[in-house]
Enzyme design. Structure first.
Site, PDB file in Angstrom:
ATOM      1  N   ARG A  45       0.729  -1.144  -0.061  1.00  0.00           N
ATOM      2  CA  ARG A  45       0.166   0.064  -0.122  1.00  0.00           C
ATOM      3  C   ARG A  45       0.842   1.136  -0.063  1.00  0.00           C
ATOM      4  NH1 ARG A  45      -4.596  -2.899  -1.288  1.00  0.00           N
ATOM      5  NH2 ARG A  45      -5.523  -3.996   0.222  1.00  0.00           N
ATOM      6  N   THR A  46       0.303   2.213  -0.489  1.00  0.00           N
ATOM      7  CA  THR A  46       1.134   3.659  -0.385  1.00  0.00           C
ATOM      8  C   THR A  46       0.674   4.020   0.949  1.00  0.00           C
ATOM      9  OG1 THR A  46       0.226   4.307  -2.623  1.00  0.00           O
ATOM     10  CG2 THR A  46       1.178   5.950  -1.193  1.00  0.00           C
ATOM     11  N   GLN A  47       2.321   4.100   1.468  1.00  0.00           N
ATOM     12  CA  GLN A  47       2.599   4.637   2.955  1.00  0.00           C
ATOM     13  C   GLN A  47       2.792   6.117   3.016  1.00  0.00           C
ATOM     14  OE1 GLN A  47       2.716   1.909   5.553  1.00  0.00           O
ATOM     15  NE2 GLN A  47       2.039   0.908   3.739  1.00  0.00           N
TER      16      GLN A  47
END
Length: 266
Positions: A45-47
């Site tokens: 996931r985009t952190q």
């Protein structure tokens, strides 16, 4: 047909340790070998946002809604892209502005384009109202947040339909509110108080020229105070006649006062 490039004849290398490595031909794992390639890794996931835009401002005035945003997209602290448009038209009566991750905003615009197209082909005589767009975006943002895969944006939705002026806010957690003044990014901290002082109680008397002047002044303050802001901005308005987004233009700024600030240039 054999779709594995390593079996097509002369490979790019004769080193079997490279040819058989799953990262050399992503997605291929030799028979009996345990996958370790990037293509077989777990879902990520985009952190955190990477390329971002800062504040978007929105206010009500007597004829409709007006939004403002600058055209800078920052890569960390680097002012990387200087001609990015962060306000889009959705249908004939709605504007959406975004701060945060630019790629996520591009994804959101694709969703909205598909939504408007689908509604058009229904051909039932109905049109999406600004409140419909607002509710749709709030559900999208909340659903993505609930899946631990948020869209890293704060959105301003403004529109006019059948005399109803609408201005609302949606963030990456699905938090929503409606107000006569809205600001995202750093503008939510130092721009919002200025907007409230200038607009609240005057929503039904402010002219278009006064509204534009207020937004330009607040955007100028943000340029002075926000390291991710830019003095090249766009204004957008939506009235009963439809939507209009200005071409980018530069605000007049003054920095000569800094010469008298102790430590300037040191």
């Amino acid at each position: 047909m054999d779709h594995f490039p390593g079996n097509w004849g002369q490979p790019r290398s004769r080193d079997d340790s490279i040819i058989s490595h799953p990262d050399y031909f992503p997605g291929h794992t030799p028979y009996g070998a345990k996958s370790a390639g990037a293509a077989n890794a777990g879902v990520s996931r985009t952190q955190q946002p990477i390329v971002t835009g800062t504040s978007v401002l929105g206010i009500k005035y007597k004829d409709g809604i007006m939004l403002a945003a600058d055209t800078l997209a920052s890569y960390g602290s680097l002012a990387r892209f200087r001609d990015v448009k962060r306000i889009v038209e959705v249908g004939d009566s709605t504007l959406v502005g975004a701060s945060g991750e630019l790629s996520d905003f591009q994804y959101i615009t694709h969703l909205l384009d598909n939504l408007v197209t689908k509604e058009f082909y229904m051909d039932d005589g109905q049109q999406l109202r600004p409140r419909n767009i607002y509710e749709y975006l709030s559900r999208v943002m909340y659903q993505r947040r609930s899946n631990a895969n948020p869209l890293w944006n704060s959105l301003v939705v403004g529109g006019v339909k059948d005399g109803d002026r609408f201005l609302g806010f949606v963030d990456l957690q699905g938090t929503t509110y409606q107000s006569s003044t809205v600001a995202t990014g750093y503008g939510a901290y130092i721009g919002q108080p200025l907007l409230r002082k200038a607009v609240e109680g005057r929503e039904d008397t402010l002219t278009e020229e006064e509204a534009a002047k207020i937004l330009e002044e607040v955007m100028r303050v943000l340029f002075y105070r926000d390291a991710r802001a830019f003095n090249r901005i766009q204004l957008a308005k939506v009235t009963a006649e439809g939507t209009k987004i200005s071409e980018p233009y530069e605000l007049q700024t003054e920095w000569s006062f800094a010469e008298n600030v102790k430590g300037y240039g040191a």
